[in-house]
Design an enzyme around this catalytic site. Structure first.
Site, PDB file in Angstrom:
ATOM      1  N   HIS A  90       0.839  -1.201   0.000  1.00  0.00           N
ATOM      2  CA  HIS A  90       0.000   0.000   0.000  1.00  0.00           C
ATOM      3  C   HIS A  90       0.869   1.244   0.000  1.00  0.00           C
ATOM      4  O   HIS A  90       0.661   2.175  -0.773  1.00  0.00           O
ATOM      5  CB  HIS A  90      -0.948   0.002   1.201  1.00  0.00           C
ATOM      6  CG  HIS A  90      -1.879   1.177   1.196  1.00  0.00           C
ATOM      7  ND1 HIS A  90      -1.769   2.233   2.051  1.00  0.00           N
ATOM      8  CD2 HIS A  90      -2.933   1.464   0.380  1.00  0.00           C
ATOM      9  CE1 HIS A  90      -2.720   3.113   1.784  1.00  0.00           C
ATOM     10  NE2 HIS A  90      -3.448   2.673   0.786  1.00  0.00           N
ATOM     11  N   HIS A 115      -4.602   6.564  -5.480  1.00  0.00           N
ATOM     12  CA  HIS A 115      -5.767   7.273  -4.949  1.00  0.00           C
ATOM     13  C   HIS A 115      -6.170   8.371  -5.938  1.00  0.00           C
ATOM     14  O   HIS A 115      -5.481   8.606  -6.915  1.00  0.00           O
ATOM     15  CB  HIS A 115      -5.440   7.925  -3.606  1.00  0.00           C
ATOM     16  CG  HIS A 115      -5.047   6.926  -2.572  1.00  0.00           C
ATOM     17  ND1 HIS A 115      -3.751   6.623  -2.300  1.00  0.00           N
ATOM     18  CD2 HIS A 115      -5.791   6.147  -1.763  1.00  0.00           C
ATOM     19  CE1 HIS A 115      -3.707   5.704  -1.349  1.00  0.00           C
ATOM     20  NE2 HIS A 115      -4.929   5.390  -1.006  1.00  0.00           N
ATOM     21  N   HIS A 124      -7.475  -1.107  -4.708  1.00  0.00           N
ATOM     22  CA  HIS A 124      -7.648  -1.535  -3.317  1.00  0.00           C
ATOM     23  C   HIS A 124      -8.411  -2.859  -3.239  1.00  0.00           C
ATOM     24  O   HIS A 124      -8.191  -3.650  -2.328  1.00  0.00           O
ATOM     25  CB  HIS A 124      -8.326  -0.442  -2.485  1.00  0.00           C
ATOM     26  CG  HIS A 124      -7.435   0.741  -2.208  1.00  0.00           C
ATOM     27  ND1 HIS A 124      -7.225   1.737  -3.118  1.00  0.00           N
ATOM     28  CD2 HIS A 124      -6.670   1.064  -1.117  1.00  0.00           C
ATOM     29  CE1 HIS A 124      -6.375   2.635  -2.602  1.00  0.00           C
ATOM     30  NE2 HIS A 124      -6.020   2.247  -1.393  1.00  0.00           N
ATOM     31  N   HIS A 266     -14.620   7.222   2.366  1.00  0.00           N
ATOM     32  CA  HIS A 266     -13.703   6.347   3.109  1.00  0.00           C
ATOM     33  C   HIS A 266     -12.644   7.112   3.899  1.00  0.00           C
ATOM     34  O   HIS A 266     -12.109   6.604   4.872  1.00  0.00           O
ATOM     35  CB  HIS A 266     -13.105   5.304   2.155  1.00  0.00           C
ATOM     36  CG  HIS A 266     -11.634   5.382   1.937  1.00  0.00           C
ATOM     37  ND1 HIS A 266     -11.011   6.372   1.215  1.00  0.00           N
ATOM     38  CD2 HIS A 266     -10.627   4.572   2.374  1.00  0.00           C
ATOM     39  CE1 HIS A 266      -9.711   6.165   1.195  1.00  0.00           C
ATOM     40  NE2 HIS A 266      -9.441   5.085   1.888  1.00  0.00           N
ATOM     41  N   HIS A 270     -10.369   6.666   8.016  1.00  0.00           N
ATOM     42  CA  HIS A 270      -8.909   6.749   8.175  1.00  0.00           C
ATOM     43  C   HIS A 270      -8.544   7.792   9.238  1.00  0.00           C
ATOM     44  O   HIS A 270      -7.741   7.547  10.133  1.00  0.00           O
ATOM     45  CB  HIS A 270      -8.263   7.163   6.850  1.00  0.00           C
ATOM     46  CG  HIS A 270      -7.960   6.015   5.942  1.00  0.00           C
ATOM     47  ND1 HIS A 270      -6.875   5.203   6.118  1.00  0.00           N
ATOM     48  CD2 HIS A 270      -8.592   5.551   4.839  1.00  0.00           C
ATOM     49  CE1 HIS A 270      -6.845   4.287   5.152  1.00  0.00           C
ATOM     50  NE2 HIS A 270      -7.885   4.477   4.366  1.00  0.00           N
ATOM     51  N   PHE A 290      -1.465   7.742   4.260  1.00  0.00           N
ATOM     52  CA  PHE A 290      -1.248   6.616   3.338  1.00  0.00           C
ATOM     53  C   PHE A 290       0.000   5.820   3.698  1.00  0.00           C
ATOM     54  O   PHE A 290       0.025   4.596   3.603  1.00  0.00           O
ATOM     55  CB  PHE A 290      -1.079   7.112   1.904  1.00  0.00           C
ATOM     56  CG  PHE A 290      -2.305   7.740   1.320  1.00  0.00           C
ATOM     57  CD1 PHE A 290      -3.565   7.304   1.675  1.00  0.00           C
ATOM     58  CD2 PHE A 290      -2.196   8.766   0.391  1.00  0.00           C
ATOM     59  CE1 PHE A 290      -4.701   7.880   1.127  1.00  0.00           C
ATOM     60  CE2 PHE A 290      -3.318   9.343  -0.171  1.00  0.00           C
ATOM     61  CZ  PHE A 290      -4.570   8.910   0.194  1.00  0.00           C
ATOM     62  N   HIS A 303     -11.157  -1.356   4.212  1.00  0.00           N
ATOM     63  CA  HIS A 303     -11.259  -1.406   2.753  1.00  0.00           C
ATOM     64  C   HIS A 303     -12.208  -2.488   2.266  1.00  0.00           C
ATOM     65  O   HIS A 303     -12.778  -2.369   1.176  1.00  0.00           O
ATOM     66  CB  HIS A 303      -9.877  -1.492   2.105  1.00  0.00           C
ATOM     67  CG  HIS A 303      -9.340  -0.117   1.862  1.00  0.00           C
ATOM     68  ND1 HIS A 303      -9.678   0.610   0.753  1.00  0.00           N
ATOM     69  CD2 HIS A 303      -8.600   0.696   2.648  1.00  0.00           C
ATOM     70  CE1 HIS A 303      -9.142   1.820   0.850  1.00  0.00           C
ATOM     71  NE2 HIS A 303      -8.482   1.906   1.987  1.00  0.00           N
TER      72      HIS A 303
HETATM   73 CU1  C2O Z   1      -5.014   3.532  -0.049  1.00  0.00          CU
HETATM   74 CU2  C2O Z   1      -7.890   3.768   2.419  1.00  0.00          CU
HETATM   75  O1  C2O Z   1      -6.330   4.046   1.337  1.00  0.00           O
END
Ligand code: C2O
Length: 383
Positions: A90, A115, A124, A266, A270, A290, A303
């Protein structure tokens, strides 16, 4: 065929400078064998992802989950299946550490950023697809499925809390729980019984704004805007087209199209799980940035819910407006369908996946427990 700049490799990776002038090296080990093309699984759906809040007391599942992650964490660092390298997957593709020209065939290799564009959902999806298969293979369970953090569920007040499965169980209980996030950072003000507010804002919180459970529920039902009213077309829901010319700028200043409704929704989770606006944690670790998000096991289950919402979006009706019908259908641009990503699989092989193979979770061999009773609350909400 060999590329004059990249040779036969799929691109190259470099350490990146992150906030506060720190350097982070997220580069993955080179594959030991040549990359192989992705094949859809031939078996019917085997993996059923269930909501984390309903699994909290399922001793058998929780112990499996913990065993799988414990084994993943015990793998050596040069094993691409290790937790470290899962995190790095990631990190390297989300902070422009990786240079490639696989998207749109540009002349100069450019930093990949998964992203802020139509790559967000497909990439993702495949990240957690392989993550889940690796976990399953480490415990010899071909049906192992990730739990999903069902934070949009307003029927069950525990669903929007940080699920117990990601927290230490009381000592002496039947759960074999190594507390998978030991030593890493989460915002301890947001532990149960606090519920994720989908309009969370760290600055308001610091200023002392406190919302009642009713206000939070009401704000959360407003995700109907992101899912139903405003984000109908592919561009609105998946995100803007990946624009490589915008991507040739300085590292860290990449602008790639625009985020879709799924992605903007989303972000809140985070920021709520990680440390925002805290002088001791200037990098917003872990979930708030990130670079570090993949160090927190809750990331993969967060995710999974985003991925589930993509499935739900596909089932919602089209919308007729004055300027025509906005259809809920993925892009059919060749640039989208032929975009290729590489991931390591459960055999440590590097697999080349095209976006066109990612558009149906059913074909990928997994599904989600039916949550339609809870989904309907926001689908039918009239703000
Ligand atoms: Cu690559 Cu929820 O982020």
């Amino acid at each position: 065929e060999a590329d004059p700049v990249l040779g036969t490799s799929r691109g190259y990776c470099r350490p990146v400078t992150i906030a506060n002038n720190k350097t982070q090296d997220c580069c993955l080990p080179e594959p030991k064998r040549p990359p192989i093309p992705f094949k859809l699984p031939t078996n019917p759906i085997m993996r059923v992802r269930r909501p984390a809040h309903e699994l909290a007391q399922d001793v058998e599942y929780v112990n499996k989950y913990n065993l799988a992650y414990t084994r993943m964490k015990a793998l050596p660092d040069d094993d691409p299946r290790s937790f470290l390298r899962q995190w790095h997957t990631h990190c390297s593709f989300c902070v422009e550490a990786f240079l490639s020209r696989y998207l749109n065939g540009t002349a100069t290799p450019y930093p990949l950023q998964l992203h802020f564009s139509w790559t967000f959902l497909p990439w993702h999806r495949m990240l957690i697809y392989f993550h889940e298969r690796i976990l399953g293979s480490l415990i010899d369970d071909p049906e192992f499925a990730l739990p999903f953090w069902n934070w949009d569920n307003q029927l069950d007040p525990t669903a929007g809390q940080v699920p117990q499965i990601f927290l230490p169980y009381p000592a002496g209980s039947a759960f074999n729980n190594p507390f998978l996030h030991e030593g890493k950072v989460r915002n301890t003000n947001h532990l149960p019984p606090k519920v994720l507010p989908l309009d969370y804002n760290a600055i308001d919180e610091a200023a002392g704004v406190v919302n009642t459970p009713e206000e939070i529920k009401d704000a959360n039902l407003c995700m109907v805007w992101n899912m139903v009213y405003n984000k109908v077309s592919a561009q609105e829901f998946l995100g803007g087209k990946y624009n490589t010319s915008a991507n040739l700028g300085a590292q860290g200043n990449v602008t790639v199209g625009e985020s879709g409704g799924a992605e903007s929704l989303h972000n809140t989770a985070h920021e709520w799980v990680g440390m925002m606006n805290n002088a001791q944690f200037p990098d917003n670790e872990d979930m708030g940035v990130f670079t570090y998000a993949g160090r927190d096991p809750i990331f993969y289950s967060h995710h999974a819910n985003v991925d589930r919402l993509w499935d739900v979006w596909q089932t919602l009706p089209d919308k007729v407006t004055e300027d025509g019908t906005r259809t809920r259908k993925e892009f059919d641009d060749v640039d989208f369908l032929e975009t290729e990503f590489t991931f390591y699989d459960e055999n440590q092989d590097m697999v080349r996946v095209k976006v066109k193979d990612t558009l149906s979770s059913e074909k990928l061999g997994y599904t989600y427990q039916d949550m339609s009773a809870a989904d309907r609350l926001w689908i039918d909400h009239k703000p």
